[in-house]
Design an enzyme around this catalytic site. Structure first.
Site, PDB file in Angstrom:
ATOM      1  N   LYS A 215      24.094  18.175   3.447  1.00 27.55           N
ATOM      2  CA  LYS A 215      24.091  19.612   3.112  1.00 27.55           C
ATOM      3  C   LYS A 215      25.360  19.999   2.352  1.00 27.55           C
ATOM      4  O   LYS A 215      25.316  20.697   1.339  1.00 27.55           O
ATOM      5  CB  LYS A 215      23.982  20.423   4.409  1.00 27.55           C
ATOM      6  CG  LYS A 215      24.255  21.886   4.256  1.00 27.55           C
ATOM      7  CD  LYS A 215      23.170  22.570   3.463  1.00 27.55           C
ATOM      8  CE  LYS A 215      23.566  23.965   3.069  1.00 27.55           C
ATOM      9  NZ  LYS A 215      22.477  24.711   2.466  1.00 27.55           N
ATOM     10  N   CYS A 269      27.674  30.118   0.249  1.00 30.75           N
ATOM     11  CA  CYS A 269      27.438  28.691   0.471  1.00 30.75           C
ATOM     12  C   CYS A 269      28.254  27.839  -0.480  1.00 30.75           C
ATOM     13  O   CYS A 269      29.083  27.050  -0.076  1.00 30.75           O
ATOM     14  CB  CYS A 269      25.951  28.402   0.275  1.00 30.75           C
ATOM     15  SG  CYS A 269      24.932  29.521   1.226  1.00 30.75           S
TER      16      CYS A 269
HETATM   17  N1  SAJ Z   1      26.018  29.990 -10.805  1.00 30.92           N
HETATM   18  C1  SAJ Z   1      26.622  29.851 -12.043  1.00 30.92           C
HETATM   19  N2  SAJ Z   1      26.070  28.988 -12.934  1.00 30.92           N
HETATM   20  C2  SAJ Z   1      24.944  28.272 -12.671  1.00 30.92           C
HETATM   21  C3  SAJ Z   1      24.342  28.400 -11.406  1.00 30.92           C
HETATM   22  C4  SAJ Z   1      24.899  29.270 -10.492  1.00 30.92           C
HETATM   23  O1  SAJ Z   1      27.643  30.492 -12.332  1.00 30.92           O
HETATM   24  O2  SAJ Z   1      24.498  27.526 -13.551  1.00 30.92           O
HETATM   25  C5  SAJ Z   1      26.605  30.906  -9.816  1.00 30.92           C
HETATM   26  C6  SAJ Z   1      25.661  32.023  -9.384  1.00 30.92           C
HETATM   27  O3  SAJ Z   1      25.703  33.084 -10.283  1.00 30.92           O
HETATM   28  C7  SAJ Z   1      26.204  32.370  -8.021  1.00 30.92           C
HETATM   29  C8  SAJ Z   1      26.673  31.019  -7.486  1.00 30.92           C
HETATM   30  O4  SAJ Z   1      26.830  30.177  -8.611  1.00 30.92           O
HETATM   31  O5  SAJ Z   1      27.329  33.231  -8.124  1.00 30.92           O
HETATM   32  C9  SAJ Z   1      25.718  30.369  -6.494  1.00 30.92           C
HETATM   33  O6  SAJ Z   1      24.371  30.555  -6.902  1.00 30.92           O
HETATM   34  P1  SAJ Z   1      23.257  29.428  -6.755  1.00 30.92           P
HETATM   35  O7  SAJ Z   1      21.992  29.997  -7.255  1.00 30.92           O
HETATM   36  O8  SAJ Z   1      23.708  28.168  -7.390  1.00 30.92           O
HETATM   37  O9  SAJ Z   1      23.202  29.099  -5.210  1.00 30.92           O
HETATM   38  P2  SAJ Z   1      23.052  29.986  -3.870  1.00 30.92           P
HETATM   39  O10 SAJ Z   1      24.429  30.198  -3.308  1.00 30.92           O
HETATM   40  O11 SAJ Z   1      22.197  31.152  -4.041  1.00 30.92           O
HETATM   41  O12 SAJ Z   1      22.266  28.919  -2.954  1.00 30.92           O
HETATM   42  C10 SAJ Z   1      22.796  27.616  -2.777  1.00 30.92           C
HETATM   43  C11 SAJ Z   1      21.699  26.584  -3.088  1.00 30.92           C
HETATM   44  N3  SAJ Z   1      22.266  25.257  -3.159  1.00 30.92           N
HETATM   45  C12 SAJ Z   1      22.041  24.436  -4.217  1.00 30.92           C
HETATM   46  O13 SAJ Z   1      21.398  24.771  -5.178  1.00 30.92           O
HETATM   47  C13 SAJ Z   1      22.629  23.061  -4.127  1.00 30.92           C
HETATM   48  C14 SAJ Z   1      20.628  26.655  -2.023  1.00 30.92           C
HETATM   49  O14 SAJ Z   1      19.668  25.625  -2.209  1.00 30.92           O
HETATM   50  C15 SAJ Z   1      21.262  26.491  -0.629  1.00 30.92           C
HETATM   51  O15 SAJ Z   1      20.294  26.566   0.396  1.00 30.92           O
HETATM   52  C16 SAJ Z   1      22.243  27.628  -0.445  1.00 30.92           C
HETATM   53  O16 SAJ Z   1      23.267  27.499  -1.444  1.00 30.92           O
HETATM   54  C17 SAJ Z   1      22.814  27.520   0.954  1.00 30.92           C
HETATM   55  O17 SAJ Z   1      22.367  28.283   1.828  1.00 30.92           O
HETATM   56  O18 SAJ Z   1      23.644  26.630   1.191  1.00 30.92           O
END
Ligand code: SAJ
Length: 433
Positions: A215, A269
């Site tokens: 995780k 996360c």
């Molecule tokens: N972000 C970027 N660029 C990207 C992707 C995301 O700047 O290309 C930013 C987003 O805007 C946001 C942050 O990163 O601020 C996180 O967003 P996210 O969509 O990547 O992830 P979360 O936090 O919504 O959810 C993550 C997910 N983990 C992964 O994709 C590895 C989700 O599957 C997990 O279940 C979740 O964390 C968790 O609960 O741990």
């Protein structure tokens, strides 16, 4: 737990993961009791309502509560399966705090009985499931505990992390693959039987420590990759290049898939979990630690650049587009957009307006700053400067004709056709659409 009957389930913690999980399990026909420390949360759910926003969750909760399959309480009761989904924050030194997990163990220990399955879902540092096991062993010396007895244990204990994406939680709860780590292989098998009842994705068994690390690794992997994109955006800016164009072209390579730069990494996360790895192996994690630093620095970089832009145009009204931590959700916790907007609000006061369709009102830190909350139509009419902080669809669909004369700082790259974008030094440059 007999395989032919529907197990009674107790879900500890009714937050962003616990409530949807409880509702999905209830939909599969099990009777679910949700435990929470907040009377308000318990009352809301027992009315068939929800205290968090998540796509389709309201209808699902309403339905399972009405059918008597889900109820909430502050008091634990016996069940066949216990699912723990409580927060695991970190302190100022980035040390993980597993006290809520251990408190959950203390809560359920008195009602555990022969055959019960205990599953931890909270993101946790490696070794936490064993700590939970030890806590239960301490409180229930009458039970034979897995890993501590040579005989067949009375209960099973496993770690199975959630990996759902906010905004797609219900779909991903059902369809994502799951890693199920048992304290022993027998524990993993018992937990597997439970997940198979409501998960369509593949359920893969392993040991608890590997599942815990898996995780953390998933989120650290994403953090490192976003950091790469964020670093590129700063480099490209300095070189006068359009980072979006560079990434678009590089991603045409069959083995390259660069993520999107943004104003920083938010949520609870990805910005948190990598620290659990760093804390566990500080000497061996320069990359993961640096990635965290790069992503945190990006927020400050965006603030500095936005400030320079606003200062350079002293009479222009400025709209900050978005406060959420990512697109199309109403979650403002740990949001880089909110951080940037609040810094601008404090510095420039009433020159700043905020557009956030997912917020009924502005968060507390905007009180007395003089900023106003407006909608996207007003922003397009009244504001000469637009600072895009979140890639909400309502912003993405604004056509060029409505923003061509604006000065745009697009931290999310939603408007690649925008003719005037802001450079590193706050000046503008013309890009051919
Ligand atoms: N972000 C970027 N660029 C990207 C992707 C995301 O700047 O290309 C930013 C987003 O805007 C946001 C942050 O990163 O601020 C996180 O967003 P996210 O969509 O990547 O992830 P979360 O936090 O919504 O959810 C993550 C997910 N983990 C992964 O994709 C590895 C989700 O599957 C997990 O279940 C979740 O964390 C968790 O609960 O741990």
């Amino acid at each position: 737990m007999k395989s032919d009957t529907k197990p009674a389930v107790c879900v500890v913690g009714l937050g962003y993961i616990g409530l949807p999980t409880a509702a999905v399990i209830a939909r599969s026909g099990s009777k679910v009791l949700g435990l929470d420390v907040s009377q308000k949360v318990v009352d809301t759910i027992n009315r068939g309502e929800i205290h968090i926003e998540e796509v389709d969750l309201d209808g699902l909760v309403q339905g399972v509560v009405a059918r008597g399959l889900l109820s909430a309480s502050m008091e634990v009761a016996p069940a066949d399966v216990f699912v723990i989904a409580v927060p695991t924050p970190f302190d100022k030194e980035h040390a993980p705090d597993v006290s809520y997990v251990l408190a959950a163990a203390r809560t359920i220990a008195p009602v555990l009985k022969n055959g019960d399955v205990v599953i931890l879902e909270s993101t946790s540092p490696v070794g936490t499931t064993e700590q939970l096991r030890d806590m239960i062993a301490e409180m229930r010396p009458d039970l034979k505990i897995p890993g501590l007895t040579r005989e067949t244990p009375d209960i099973s204990i496993a770690y199975c992390p959630e990996r759902v994406l906010p905004g797609r939680i219900l779909e991903e709860l059902t369809n994502n693959d799951r890693s199920i780590g048992g304290i022993t292989p027998r524990c993993a098998r018992k937990a597997l039987a439970f997940y198979k009842r409501f998960v369509r994705g593949e359920c893969v068994t392993t040991d608890a420590r590997s599942a815990e690390m898996t995780k953390l690794v998933e989120n650290a992997y994403r953090d490192v990759n976003i950091a790469f994109a964020n670093e590129l955006s700063i480099v490209a800016d300095r070189m006068g290049l359009d980072v979006w164009e560079v990434i678009r072209l590089a991603n045409r390579h069959p083995r390259v898939n660069i993520l999107s730069p943004g104003p920083g990494v938010g949520g609870h996360c990805i910005a948190v979990d990598p620290w659990f790895i760093v804390h566990g192996a500080p000497e061996d994690t320069p990359l993961i630690r640096t990635a965290r630093g790069v992503n945190d620095h990006k927020m400050h970089h965006v603030v500095a650049k936005a400030e320079a832009l606003v200062e350079a145009h002293p009479v222009a009204k400025v709209a900050c587009l978005g406060l959420a931590f990512k697109a199309n959700i109403d979650d403002f916790r740990e949001s880089p957009a909110r951080f940037v907007a609040s810094r601008l609000a404090r510095k420039f006061g009433e020159r700043i307006a905020i557009v956030e369709p997912y917020a009924a009102e502005l968060p507390i830190e905007f009180t007395d700053t003089g900023v106003t909350q407006i909608d996207i139509d007003e922003a397009l009419e009244d504001c000469a400067i637009l600072i895009v902080l979140v890639d909400h669809d309502v912003f993405r669909v604004v056509p060029l004709a409505e923003r061509a004369d604006k000065l745009v700082y697009d931290t999310r790259g939603i408007w690649p056709d925008q003719p005037r974008v802001v450079r590193e030094d706050g000046a503008t440059m013309a890009l051919t659409p």
